[in-house]
Design a protein around this motif. Structure first.
Motif, PDB file in Angstrom:
ATOM      1  N   MET A   1       0.843  -1.181   0.000  1.00 20.74           N
ATOM      2  CA  MET A   1       0.000   0.000   0.000  1.00 20.74           C
ATOM      3  C   MET A   1       0.885   1.240   0.000  1.00 20.74           C
ATOM      4  N   GLN A   2       0.466   2.254  -0.722  1.00 12.15           N
ATOM      5  CA  GLN A   2       1.202   3.502  -0.796  1.00 12.15           C
ATOM      6  C   GLN A   2       0.635   4.496   0.211  1.00 12.15           C
ATOM      7  N   TYR A   3       1.528   5.190   0.866  1.00  5.22           N
ATOM      8  CA  TYR A   3       1.134   6.208   1.840  1.00  5.22           C
ATOM      9  C   TYR A   3       1.690   7.546   1.390  1.00  5.22           C
ATOM     10  N   SER A   4       0.973   8.613   1.702  1.00  5.90           N
ATOM     11  CA  SER A   4       1.459   9.954   1.372  1.00  5.90           C
ATOM     12  C   SER A   4       2.622  10.298   2.304  1.00  5.90           C
ATOM     13  N   ASP A   5       3.357  11.334   1.940  1.00  3.95           N
ATOM     14  CA  ASP A   5       4.472  11.776   2.781  1.00  3.95           C
ATOM     15  C   ASP A   5       3.980  12.187   4.171  1.00  3.95           C
ATOM     16  N   ILE A   6       2.813  12.804   4.224  1.00 11.45           N
ATOM     17  CA  ILE A   6       2.253  13.226   5.512  1.00 11.45           C
ATOM     18  C   ILE A   6       1.923  12.007   6.372  1.00 11.45           C
ATOM     19  N   GLU A   7       1.349  10.966   5.758  1.00  9.66           N
ATOM     20  CA  GLU A   7       1.025   9.749   6.508  1.00  9.66           C
ATOM     21  C   GLU A   7       2.285   9.049   6.986  1.00  9.66           C
ATOM     22  N   ILE A   8       3.300   8.977   6.136  1.00  9.64           N
ATOM     23  CA  ILE A   8       4.568   8.349   6.536  1.00  9.64           C
ATOM     24  C   ILE A   8       5.189   9.120   7.696  1.00  9.64           C
ATOM     25  N   ASP A   9       5.180  10.443   7.619  1.00 13.25           N
ATOM     26  CA  ASP A   9       5.711  11.256   8.718  1.00 13.25           C
ATOM     27  C   ASP A   9       4.968  10.967  10.018  1.00 13.25           C
ATOM     28  N   ARG A  10       3.652  10.859   9.945  1.00 11.68           N
ATOM     29  CA  ARG A  10       2.846  10.599  11.152  1.00 11.68           C
ATOM     30  C   ARG A  10       3.107   9.201  11.696  1.00 11.68           C
ATOM     31  N   ILE A  11       3.235   8.216  10.819  1.00  9.74           N
ATOM     32  CA  ILE A  11       3.535   6.845  11.259  1.00  9.74           C
ATOM     33  C   ILE A  11       4.881   6.819  11.971  1.00  9.74           C
ATOM     34  N   ILE A  12       5.875   7.474  11.391  1.00 12.50           N
ATOM     35  CA  ILE A  12       7.208   7.520  12.007  1.00 12.50           C
ATOM     36  C   ILE A  12       7.146   8.241  13.345  1.00 12.50           C
ATOM     37  N   GLU A  13       6.428   9.343  13.400  1.00 14.98           N
ATOM     38  CA  GLU A  13       6.292  10.096  14.650  1.00 14.98           C
ATOM     39  C   GLU A  13       5.652   9.232  15.746  1.00 14.98           C
ATOM     40  N   MET A  14       4.578   8.532  15.386  1.00 14.38           N
ATOM     41  CA  MET A  14       3.900   7.681  16.364  1.00 14.38           C
ATOM     42  C   MET A  14       4.792   6.518  16.804  1.00 14.38           C
ATOM     43  N   ALA A  15       5.522   5.932  15.851  1.00 14.56           N
ATOM     44  CA  ALA A  15       6.405   4.809  16.183  1.00 14.56           C
ATOM     45  C   ALA A  15       7.556   5.265  17.067  1.00 14.56           C
ATOM     46  N   TRP A  16       8.034   6.477  16.860  1.00 11.77           N
ATOM     47  CA  TRP A  16       9.160   6.996  17.636  1.00 11.77           C
ATOM     48  C   TRP A  16       8.758   7.314  19.075  1.00 11.77           C
ATOM     49  N   GLU A  17       7.483   7.682  19.294  1.00  7.31           N
ATOM     50  CA  GLU A  17       7.015   8.016  20.638  1.00  7.31           C
ATOM     51  C   GLU A  17       7.003   6.767  21.510  1.00  7.31           C
ATOM     52  N   ASP A  18       7.555   6.879  22.693  1.00  6.65           N
ATOM     53  CA  ASP A  18       7.647   5.733  23.588  1.00  6.65           C
ATOM     54  C   ASP A  18       6.291   5.249  24.076  1.00  6.65           C
ATOM     55  N   ARG A  19       5.347   6.130  24.254  1.00  2.30           N
ATOM     56  CA  ARG A  19       4.065   5.760  24.856  1.00  2.30           C
ATOM     57  C   ARG A  19       2.973   5.423  23.849  1.00  2.30           C
ATOM     58  N   THR A  20       3.268   5.459  22.559  1.00  2.00           N
ATOM     59  CA  THR A  20       2.269   5.113  21.553  1.00  2.00           C
ATOM     60  C   THR A  20       2.457   3.655  21.155  1.00  2.00           C
ATOM     61  N   PRO A  21       1.517   2.785  21.505  1.00  3.92           N
ATOM     62  CA  PRO A  21       1.674   1.365  21.171  1.00  3.92           C
ATOM     63  C   PRO A  21       1.468   1.119  19.670  1.00  3.92           C
ATOM     64  N   PHE A  22       2.036   0.027  19.192  1.00  5.86           N
ATOM     65  CA  PHE A  22       1.868  -0.346  17.795  1.00  5.86           C
ATOM     66  C   PHE A  22       0.395  -0.575  17.473  1.00  5.86           C
ATOM     67  N   ASP A  23      -0.390  -0.994  18.454  1.00  8.12           N
ATOM     68  CA  ASP A  23      -1.827  -1.195  18.245  1.00  8.12           C
ATOM     69  C   ASP A  23      -2.519   0.105  17.850  1.00  8.12           C
ATOM     70  N   ALA A  24      -2.081   1.231  18.402  1.00  6.92           N
ATOM     71  CA  ALA A  24      -2.675   2.526  18.055  1.00  6.92           C
ATOM     72  C   ALA A  24      -2.359   2.883  16.603  1.00  6.92           C
ATOM     73  N   ILE A  25      -1.158   2.573  16.162  1.00  8.00           N
ATOM     74  CA  ILE A  25      -0.786   2.828  14.769  1.00  8.00           C
ATOM     75  C   ILE A  25      -1.619   1.934  13.853  1.00  8.00           C
ATOM     76  N   GLU A  26      -1.792   0.687  14.265  1.00  8.46           N
ATOM     77  CA  GLU A  26      -2.583  -0.236  13.452  1.00  8.46           C
ATOM     78  C   GLU A  26      -4.048   0.199  13.370  1.00  8.46           C
ATOM     79  N   SER A  27      -4.610   0.669  14.465  1.00  8.38           N
ATOM     80  CA  SER A  27      -6.007   1.084  14.439  1.00  8.38           C
ATOM     81  C   SER A  27      -6.200   2.349  13.606  1.00  8.38           C
TER      82      SER A  27
END
Length: 90
Positions: A1-27
């Motif tokens: 699946m292709q993601y926009s640059d904004i979506e990729i930035d947000r995914i990286i930001e969420m993944a980098w945050e210590d308190r954001t679980p992978f489940d939140a990114i998946e949802s």
């Protein structure tokens, strides 16, 4: 699946945050942890990726199943208004 640059930035930001679980990114984006790892690997410098992987591996706050039963945690009073990427944090 292709993601926009904004979506990729947000995914990286969420993944980098210590308190954001992978489940939140998946949802929010519908991608599992393995796909998040692939996105991180493709969009980060190798040294940054290695540092991130070492930090998040086995971290209970990144894996909801490991975090259950550890008591309550702080939740920002604005969390409801910023969840699902409704407003920008910038």
């Amino acid at each position: 699946m292709q993601y926009s640059d904004i979506e990729i930035d947000r995914i990286i930001e969420m993944a980098w945050e210590d308190r954001t679980p992978f489940d939140a990114i998946e949802s929010q984006f519908g991608i599992p942890e393995k796909e998040v790892i692939k996105i991180m690997r493709a969009n980060m410098k190798p040294s940054s990726f290695k540092m991130w992987r070492k930090r998040v591996q086995g971290r209970s706050t990144k894996h909801t199943q490991l975090h259950q039963g550890q008591g309550s945690r702080f939740k920002c009073s604005r969390q409801k208004s910023i969840s699902l990427n409704n407003i920008s944090k910038r």
